[in-house]
Design a protein around this motif. Structure first.
Motif, PDB file in Angstrom:
ATOM      1  N   ASP A  50     -25.676  10.606   1.860  1.00  0.00           N
ATOM      2  CA  ASP A  50     -25.811   9.276   3.100  1.00  0.00           C
ATOM      3  C   ASP A  50     -25.842   8.269   1.818  1.00  0.00           C
ATOM      4  O   ASP A  50     -26.099   7.213   2.747  1.00  0.00           O
ATOM      5  N   GLU A  51     -25.276   7.980   1.161  1.00  0.00           N
ATOM      6  CA  GLU A  51     -25.543   6.803   0.036  1.00  0.00           C
ATOM      7  C   GLU A  51     -24.240   6.640  -0.013  1.00  0.00           C
ATOM      8  O   GLU A  51     -23.257   5.085  -0.569  1.00  0.00           O
ATOM      9  N   GLY A  52     -22.719   7.272   1.039  1.00  0.00           N
ATOM     10  CA  GLY A  52     -21.494   7.128   0.967  1.00  0.00           C
ATOM     11  C   GLY A  52     -20.266   7.539  -0.227  1.00  0.00           C
ATOM     12  O   GLY A  52     -19.639   6.742  -0.208  1.00  0.00           O
ATOM     13  N   LYS A  53     -21.502   8.480  -1.212  1.00  0.00           N
ATOM     14  CA  LYS A  53     -20.069   8.790  -2.282  1.00  0.00           C
ATOM     15  C   LYS A  53     -19.565  10.141  -2.015  1.00  0.00           C
ATOM     16  O   LYS A  53     -20.012  11.350  -1.114  1.00  0.00           O
ATOM     17  N   LEU A  54     -18.615  10.087  -2.208  1.00  0.00           N
ATOM     18  CA  LEU A  54     -17.834  11.855  -1.838  1.00  0.00           C
ATOM     19  C   LEU A  54     -18.947  12.663  -2.752  1.00  0.00           C
ATOM     20  O   LEU A  54     -19.086  12.662  -3.705  1.00  0.00           O
ATOM     21  N   ARG A  55     -18.392  14.006  -2.003  1.00  0.00           N
ATOM     22  CA  ARG A  55     -19.781  14.935  -1.892  1.00  0.00           C
ATOM     23  C   ARG A  55     -18.295  16.158  -2.677  1.00  0.00           C
ATOM     24  O   ARG A  55     -17.447  16.053  -2.420  1.00  0.00           O
ATOM     25  N   GLU A  56     -18.425  15.459  -4.406  1.00  0.00           N
ATOM     26  CA  GLU A  56     -18.055  17.179  -4.778  1.00  0.00           C
ATOM     27  C   GLU A  56     -17.854  18.463  -3.958  1.00  0.00           C
ATOM     28  O   GLU A  56     -16.306  19.094  -4.551  1.00  0.00           O
ATOM     29  N   ASP A  57     -18.590  18.788  -2.987  1.00  0.00           N
ATOM     30  CA  ASP A  57     -18.322  20.217  -2.827  1.00  0.00           C
ATOM     31  C   ASP A  57     -18.293  20.186  -1.505  1.00  0.00           C
ATOM     32  O   ASP A  57     -17.346  21.311  -1.406  1.00  0.00           O
ATOM     33  N   PHE A  58     -17.726  19.242  -1.126  1.00  0.00           N
ATOM     34  CA  PHE A  58     -16.451  19.225   0.302  1.00  0.00           C
ATOM     35  C   PHE A  58     -14.901  19.325   0.041  1.00  0.00           C
ATOM     36  O   PHE A  58     -14.807  18.830  -0.613  1.00  0.00           O
ATOM     37  N   ILE A  59     -14.060  20.881   0.770  1.00  0.00           N
ATOM     38  CA  ILE A  59     -12.907  21.439   0.172  1.00  0.00           C
ATOM     39  C   ILE A  59     -12.277  19.778   0.362  1.00  0.00           C
ATOM     40  O   ILE A  59     -11.209  19.998  -0.384  1.00  0.00           O
ATOM     41  N   LEU A  60     -12.303  19.028   1.507  1.00  0.00           N
ATOM     42  CA  LEU A  60     -11.247  17.878   1.404  1.00  0.00           C
ATOM     43  C   LEU A  60     -11.368  17.599   0.224  1.00  0.00           C
ATOM     44  O   LEU A  60     -10.414  16.488  -0.217  1.00  0.00           O
ATOM     45  N   ASN A  61     -12.724  17.196  -0.679  1.00  0.00           N
ATOM     46  CA  ASN A  61     -13.088  16.037  -2.181  1.00  0.00           C
ATOM     47  C   ASN A  61     -12.237  16.873  -3.257  1.00  0.00           C
ATOM     48  O   ASN A  61     -12.551  16.667  -4.049  1.00  0.00           O
ATOM     49  N   LYS A  62     -11.793  17.888  -3.167  1.00  0.00           N
ATOM     50  CA  LYS A  62     -11.349  19.211  -4.336  1.00  0.00           C
ATOM     51  C   LYS A  62      -9.941  18.394  -4.526  1.00  0.00           C
ATOM     52  O   LYS A  62      -9.319  18.114  -4.048  1.00  0.00           O
ATOM     53  N   PRO A  63      -9.326  18.048  -6.021  1.00  0.00           N
ATOM     54  CA  PRO A  63      -8.790  17.393  -6.311  1.00  0.00           C
ATOM     55  C   PRO A  63      -7.418  18.561  -5.519  1.00  0.00           C
ATOM     56  O   PRO A  63      -6.596  18.012  -5.588  1.00  0.00           O
ATOM     57  N   GLN A  64      -7.672  20.341  -6.091  1.00  0.00           N
ATOM     58  CA  GLN A  64      -6.592  20.510  -5.578  1.00  0.00           C
ATOM     59  C   GLN A  64      -6.199  20.222  -4.309  1.00  0.00           C
ATOM     60  O   GLN A  64      -4.891  21.366  -3.867  1.00  0.00           O
ATOM     61  N   TYR A  65      -6.496  19.910  -3.429  1.00  0.00           N
ATOM     62  CA  TYR A  65      -6.462  19.697  -2.045  1.00  0.00           C
ATOM     63  C   TYR A  65      -6.262  18.225  -0.979  1.00  0.00           C
ATOM     64  O   TYR A  65      -5.941  17.908  -0.676  1.00  0.00           O
ATOM     65  N   GLN A  66      -6.060  17.437  -2.686  1.00  0.00           N
ATOM     66  CA  GLN A  66      -5.407  16.409  -2.194  1.00  0.00           C
ATOM     67  C   GLN A  66      -3.907  16.208  -1.742  1.00  0.00           C
ATOM     68  O   GLN A  66      -2.974  16.787  -2.524  1.00  0.00           O
ATOM     69  N   GLY A  67      -3.584  15.168  -0.698  1.00  0.00           N
ATOM     70  CA  GLY A  67      -2.265  14.732  -0.470  1.00  0.00           C
ATOM     71  C   GLY A  67      -2.175  16.786   0.778  1.00  0.00           C
ATOM     72  O   GLY A  67      -0.789  16.585   1.103  1.00  0.00           O
ATOM     73  N   ALA A  68      -2.612  17.081   0.983  1.00  0.00           N
ATOM     74  CA  ALA A  68      -2.668  18.420   1.785  1.00  0.00           C
ATOM     75  C   ALA A  68      -2.319  17.955   3.196  1.00  0.00           C
ATOM     76  O   ALA A  68      -3.025  17.042   3.891  1.00  0.00           O
ATOM     77  N   SER A  69      -1.049  18.258   3.354  1.00  0.00           N
ATOM     78  CA  SER A  69      -0.536  18.239   4.947  1.00  0.00           C
ATOM     79  C   SER A  69      -0.972  18.824   6.353  1.00  0.00           C
ATOM     80  O   SER A  69      -0.360  19.168   7.568  1.00  0.00           O
ATOM     81  N   ILE A  70      -1.523  20.476   6.098  1.00  0.00           N
ATOM     82  CA  ILE A  70      -1.780  21.605   6.586  1.00  0.00           C
ATOM     83  C   ILE A  70      -2.729  22.002   6.706  1.00  0.00           C
ATOM     84  O   ILE A  70      -3.274  22.169   5.343  1.00  0.00           O
TER      85      ILE A  70
END
Length: 194
Positions: A50-70
């Protein structure tokens, strides 16, 4: 649009069913008139608190998925309203391919019109991919010409796609591009009927 023939990319698993277009791109972000810039709002209420900060627990925010294209998703992906902004957001975020057991028809058609390959795979195949994508760096190769998805561990999915959308994606055409492929015939017709 860019042609899509063979694409190798990092896989992100979104293990949720019935993901509707308002979850993909919430209505308050539909004010732009161009197709770009929507990726920053993809899955907004899941990615940000609600404050506009990334939720660490959401899958797309996890470092291992940065740059995913599928993106591998659950059943009935893209249901809800028919907003074309949903595939715009998916594409602008960087996804070129989605694999799911089923899609809302309008969403799937809008994907093709915007250069995204939406592959239908069985529930078992999708669950296998979800599990495999939990390991860091898991990638797939999607060969549209051969209509097959593979990984480097021997996993394979053959998929169906109708000839017309296949040609659109292979050539990087939207519907205007398809029309322009007949430009010579159109010009001959126009010249003959002046």
């Amino acid at each position: 649009m860019e042609p899509l023939r063979i694409h190798t990319g990092l896989v992100c698993p979104l293990n949720r069913t019935n993901v509707d277009t308002d979850q993909i791109i919430p209505k308050q972000f539909l004010k732009r008139i161009e197709r770009s810039g929507f990726g920053q709002f993809l899955f907004y209420h899941w990615r940000f608190d609600d404050e506009g900060k990334l939720r660490e627990d959401f899958i797309l925010n996890k470092p291992q998925y940065q740059g995913a294209s599928i993106l591998v998703a659950g059943d009935n992906f893209g249901c809800g309203s028919s907003r074309e902004h949903a595939p715009w957001a998916v594409q602008d975020f960087g996804f070129k391919v989605i694999i799911a057991p089923s899609y809302a028809d309008i969403f799937k058609n809008n994907c093709v019109k915007n250069g995204i390959l939406a592959i239908v795979a069985s529930e078992d195949q999708v669950q296998t991919l979800m599990k495999k994508a939990e390991s860091e760096g898991y990638s797939l190769t999607v060969n549209l010409e051969e209509q097959v998805v593979t990984d480097n561990e021997g996993f394979e999915i053959k998929f169906d796609i109708a000839p017309y959308p296949k040609q659109m994606l292979l050539n990087g055409w939207d519907e205007i591009g398809v029309t322009l492929s007949y430009e010579e015939q159109i010009n001959k017709y126009e010249a003959a009927h002046r």
